[in-house]
Design a protein around this motif. Structure first.
Motif, short mmCIF file in Angstrom:
data_model
loop_
_atom_site.label_atom_id
_atom_site.label_comp_id
_atom_site.label_asym_id
_atom_site.label_seq_id
_atom_site.Cartn_x
_atom_site.Cartn_y
_atom_site.Cartn_z
N GLY A 145 111.91 46.58 -54.91
CA GLY A 145 111.07 47.52 -55.66
C GLY A 145 109.97 46.80 -56.43
N HIS A 146 109.12 47.60 -57.06
CA HIS A 146 108.10 47.06 -57.96
C HIS A 146 108.45 47.41 -59.40
CE1 HIS A 146 105.13 45.33 -55.29
NE2 HIS A 146 105.27 46.35 -54.46
N CYS A 147 107.78 46.75 -60.35
CA CYS A 147 108.17 46.95 -61.74
C CYS A 147 107.06 46.50 -62.69
CB CYS A 147 109.45 46.17 -62.05
SG CYS A 147 109.31 44.39 -61.76
N HIS A 148 107.21 46.90 -63.94
CA HIS A 148 106.36 46.34 -64.99
C HIS A 148 107.09 46.33 -66.32
CE1 HIS A 148 104.83 50.61 -66.02
NE2 HIS A 148 105.21 50.12 -67.19
N LEU A 149 106.71 45.37 -67.14
CA LEU A 149 107.14 45.28 -68.53
C LEU A 149 105.94 45.55 -69.39
CD1 LEU A 149 109.29 44.41 -70.72
CD2 LEU A 149 108.31 42.11 -70.52
N GLU A 150 106.08 46.46 -70.36
CA GLU A 150 104.97 46.79 -71.26
C GLU A 150 105.30 46.40 -72.68
OE1 GLU A 150 103.22 48.58 -74.48
OE2 GLU A 150 105.06 49.55 -73.75
N CYS A 164 108.36 34.91 -70.01
CA CYS A 164 107.49 33.99 -69.26
C CYS A 164 108.05 33.76 -67.85
CB CYS A 164 107.37 32.66 -70.00
SG CYS A 164 106.51 32.77 -71.59
N ARG A 165 109.36 33.66 -67.75
CA ARG A 165 110.00 33.50 -66.43
C ARG A 165 109.74 34.72 -65.56
NH1 ARG A 165 116.16 34.08 -66.75
NH2 ARG A 165 115.50 36.26 -66.73
N PHE A 166 109.88 35.92 -66.16
CA PHE A 166 109.65 37.16 -65.43
C PHE A 166 108.22 37.21 -64.89
CE2 PHE A 166 107.99 41.57 -65.92
CZ PHE A 166 108.67 42.16 -64.86
N ILE A 167 107.25 36.83 -65.72
CA ILE A 167 105.85 36.83 -65.30
C ILE A 167 105.63 35.83 -64.17
CG2 ILE A 167 103.50 36.28 -66.05
CD1 ILE A 167 104.28 37.37 -68.82
N LYS A 168 106.23 34.67 -64.27
CA LYS A 168 106.03 33.62 -63.27
C LYS A 168 106.58 34.00 -61.91
CE LYS A 168 106.96 28.72 -62.39
NZ LYS A 168 107.56 27.46 -62.93
N PHE A 169 107.75 34.64 -61.88
CA PHE A 169 108.42 34.87 -60.61
C PHE A 169 108.32 36.31 -60.10
CE2 PHE A 169 110.69 31.12 -62.29
CZ PHE A 169 110.47 30.26 -61.23
N CYS A 170 108.01 37.27 -60.97
CA CYS A 170 108.01 38.67 -60.54
C CYS A 170 106.68 39.39 -60.82
CB CYS A 170 109.14 39.44 -61.24
SG CYS A 170 110.78 38.75 -61.03
N ALA A 171 106.22 39.31 -62.05
CA ALA A 171 105.08 40.12 -62.49
C ALA A 171 103.84 39.26 -62.63
CB ALA A 171 105.42 40.82 -63.81
N LEU A 172 103.17 39.02 -61.52
CA LEU A 172 102.05 38.08 -61.51
C LEU A 172 100.77 38.67 -62.10
CD1 LEU A 172 102.48 36.57 -57.93
CD2 LEU A 172 103.41 35.73 -60.08
N PHE A 173 100.73 39.99 -62.26
CA PHE A 173 99.49 40.66 -62.67
C PHE A 173 99.62 41.17 -64.09
CE2 PHE A 173 100.35 41.36 -58.14
CZ PHE A 173 99.32 40.60 -57.59
N LEU A 174 98.71 40.76 -64.96
CA LEU A 174 98.68 41.20 -66.35
C LEU A 174 97.51 42.15 -66.51
CD1 LEU A 174 99.36 37.78 -68.14
CD2 LEU A 174 101.01 39.55 -67.47
N VAL A 175 97.84 43.41 -66.84
CA VAL A 175 96.83 44.47 -66.89
C VAL A 175 96.72 44.99 -68.31
CG1 VAL A 175 96.06 46.65 -65.89
CG2 VAL A 175 97.47 45.09 -64.52
N ASN A 176 95.54 44.90 -68.87
CA ASN A 176 95.30 45.30 -70.26
C ASN A 176 94.77 46.73 -70.32
OD1 ASN A 176 95.10 44.32 -73.16
ND2 ASN A 176 93.01 45.06 -72.84
N PHE A 177 95.34 47.54 -71.22
CA PHE A 177 94.95 48.93 -71.40
C PHE A 177 94.50 49.14 -72.85
CE2 PHE A 177 97.71 48.98 -67.78
CZ PHE A 177 97.32 50.05 -66.99
N ALA A 193 102.79 43.64 -67.65
CA ALA A 193 103.06 42.56 -66.71
C ALA A 193 103.72 43.21 -65.51
CB ALA A 193 103.99 41.51 -67.34
N CYS A 194 102.99 43.26 -64.39
CA CYS A 194 103.45 44.09 -63.28
C CYS A 194 103.46 43.32 -61.96
CB CYS A 194 102.60 45.35 -63.16
SG CYS A 194 100.83 45.04 -62.99
N SER A 195 104.26 43.82 -61.05
CA SER A 195 104.37 43.22 -59.72
C SER A 195 103.49 43.92 -58.70
CB SER A 195 105.83 43.27 -59.24
OG SER A 195 106.24 44.62 -59.05
N TYR A 196 102.99 45.11 -59.02
CA TYR A 196 102.25 45.94 -58.06
C TYR A 196 100.75 45.68 -58.20
CZ TYR A 196 101.37 50.07 -55.16
OH TYR A 196 100.99 50.91 -54.15
N PRO A 197 100.12 45.07 -57.21
CA PRO A 197 98.71 44.65 -57.37
C PRO A 197 97.74 45.81 -57.56
CG PRO A 197 99.50 44.27 -55.11
CD PRO A 197 100.69 44.61 -55.92
#
Length: 251
Positions: A145-150, A164-177, A193-197
């Motif tokens: 699946g895909h995911c994000h942490l807000e 930081c580990r989660f961002i490195k291995f799962c959530a490569l995209f940081l999206v600012n709102f 911090a999300c996995s879905y491009p």
């Protein structure tokens, strides 16, 4: 939700057989009105919002709920999972004048020296909640699946090694709102911090001059509550924008 009833029917042997083929949206720490879940429901997605404010049974810190929740996350039925754990003890607003007292700093993420037992418990509880939410997201991601942490963009939670580990291995995209992009005149922004491009297309920055927006840091109402609490819930426009992109995954 039928899914929720199945989850609570047995803490030791949860039967998910009737969910075969389902692709659901899991909304951890969704808030009482679960605005992101509401936006997904409007797009005919099967949703599972989780928050103590919805039900006292939905306590991620309670192993009798958390353990079957982990089974859900690793089952492969979660198409997208969102997590927005309370940032209260991670907020940098507490480091500013007139704010509530800070219990941690960037240099003391595990708590400032000489905290009272009650204060230390609050620090540890916030860390445990963050840890458990991140683990749920990692399980969803590892199960396809895909995911994000807000968190707020300036939250100290982004400094936590597990995040930081989660961002490195799962959530490569940081999206600012920024709040101003969604009709809110607040000096605030949310970071995903999300996995879905595809979510990258929603990112932006505030282009207004300094002090243009309403300052909420340290501002209290007459009853003593902090105005910053109002900003915890996502604007509906923000939820619609996110849901429009991720809802096709939940089919």
């Amino acid at each position: 939700l039928e899914f929720r009833r199945v989850l609570f029917r047995s803490h030791s042997n949860v039967d998910f057989s009737h969910l075969q083929g389902s692709r659901i949206f899991l909304d951890l720490c969704s808030g009482a009105s679960h605005p992101l879940t509401s936006a997904m429901l409007q797009r005919n997605c099967v949703c599972f919002p989780v928050d103590l404010l919805i039900s006292q049974e939905m306590d991620i810190l309670d192993n009798s709920f958390y353990e079957p929740l982990l089974r859900v996350c690793s089952s492969g039925c979660v198409a997208y999972a969102a997590a927005s754990p309370n940032c209260g003890e991670y907020s940098r607003l507490k480091l500013r004048a007139n704010g509530p007292p800070a219990l941690r700093t960037p240099e003391h993420l595990q708590g400032l020296p000489n905290l009272t037992p009650e204060q230390l418990d609050r620090v540890q509880t916030s860390h445990t909640l963050m840890t458990r939410c991140v683990l749920c997201l990692e399980l969803v991601y590892s199960s396809g699946g895909h995911c994000h942490l807000e968190q707020p963009t300036n939250s100290m939670a982004w400094l936590e090694p597990l995040v930081c580990r989660f961002i490195k291995f799962c959530a490569l995209f940081l999206v600012n709102f920024p709040a101003c992009a969604f009709s809110r005149n607040w000096q605030k922004s949310w970071l995903l911090a999300c996995s879905y491009p595809a979510l990258k297309s929603l990112g932006s920055v505030c282009s207004h001059p300094k002090n243009f927006h309403e300052q909420i840091s340290g501002v209290r109402y007459a009853d003593g509550t902090f105005k910053s609490r109002e900003t915890a819930e996502y604007p509906s426009q923000m939820c619609d924008a996110i849901a429009e992109l991720i809802s096709p995954l939940c089919v």
